[in-house]
Design a protein around this motif. Structure first.
Motif: not given
Length: 282
Positions: A9-12, A53-58, A106-108, A128-137
């Motif tokens: 879970l990221a912010g920015a 980078v495999r997928q981008i979601e909002v 979110r970046l997967i 650590p979790s970017g491949q599954t839940s994704g990096v959330k901004l």
């Protein structure tokens, strides 16, 4: 503007509003918003930092609502973020989008991210979790409006994001050396102030920090000078900054050591890029 350290879970992200473009077409897209997602980098001391980078979601609903995610039109790709420094950016998404509020992006990430160190060796970059839940901004007050373009610029800080395991040794598996803990910043795109300059000698390859005091505490943005000695920091709020230079290179034998340098009272004005000229580091 804030910096966030994340583990999954990221912010920015860097946010911005561009000019309105009108159309007289009867096509429904004439009243749509336009959404761009771009990637830029505050570099670190590596030869390459490649993200898979495999997928981008909002996310369109309140936090915690699993039904609010929408996948953007994006071609999976690997991106060497060190190719996009000193004002350059990679266009990842450019699409029509329904007007409304965005809450998160979110970046997967896939399993093929890696870094190439200054030793020329390639090391896997574990997320650590970017491949599954994704990096959330998290996004703050992002509203897409009809016939307007909104740009999300993901300003990736390599120096803070790529972390070496504390117990790693040269005899260990190369795949286990580095973790990706993304640090990305968010700032409004209509803030067009910035800093640029050069350092001498270029071989010092310093990390450059711009520090502005604000009512919520110090606000720090960083980058690295490139191989020519040039550096640039964009999308800075107006204010007075302290600029610090931390050399990462070692001076040749017989020459003066590279010095840590601080420049104070540096003024940034909105819509202008302040040129610091050349800063000597020896």
């Amino acid at each position: 503007m804030k910096n966030y350290s994340l583990l999954g879970l990221a912010g920015a992200a860097l946010l911005g509003l561009a000019s309105c473009s009108k159309s007289t077409s009867d096509d429904p897209s004439a009243t749509a918003a336009k959404l761009e997602v771009r990637l830029t980098d505050a570099p670190g001391n590596f030869n390459s930092v490649v993200l898979d980078v495999r997928q981008i979601e909002v996310h369109l609903k309140e936090e915690g609502n699993p039904d609010g995610w929408q996948t953007l039109s994006f071609t999976p790709q690997t991106v060497n973020v060190l190719d996009y420094v000193n004002g350059k950016s990679a266009l990842l998404v450019n699409t029509d989008f329904a007007p409304g509020d965005l809450k998160e992006i979110r970046l997967i990430l896939g399993p093929n991210s890696y870094v190439v160190g200054t030793d020329g060796q390639q090391y896997d970059l574990k997320t650590p979790s970017g491949q599954t839940s994704g990096v959330k901004l998290k996004l703050d007050k992002v509203t897409l409006k009809q016939r307007e373009t909104f740009q999300l610029l993901l300003d990736f800080d390599v120096a803070k994001s790529v972390v070496e395991r504390g117990n790693w040794k040269a005899s260990n598996d190369k795949k286990e050396r580095y973790l990706l803990k993304p640090v990305i910043r968010v700032v409004a795109q209509d803030l067009k102030g910035g800093l640029r300059g050069t350092v001498s000698p270029a071989a010092a390859r310093p990390q450059v920090l711009a520090i502005r005091s604000s009512i919520v505490g110090p606000d720090t943005v960083s980058t690295f000078a490139d191989a020519s000695g040039a550096f640039q920091l964009g999308a800075l709020p107006a204010g007075t900054y302290q600029v610090q230079f931390f050399p990462t290179g070692t001076a040749p034998t017989g020459q003066p050591a590279y010095k840590y340098v601080v420049r104070t009272g540096v003024t940034v004005t909105n819509d202008q890029v302040t040129d610091l000229g050349t800063t000597p580091l020896n």
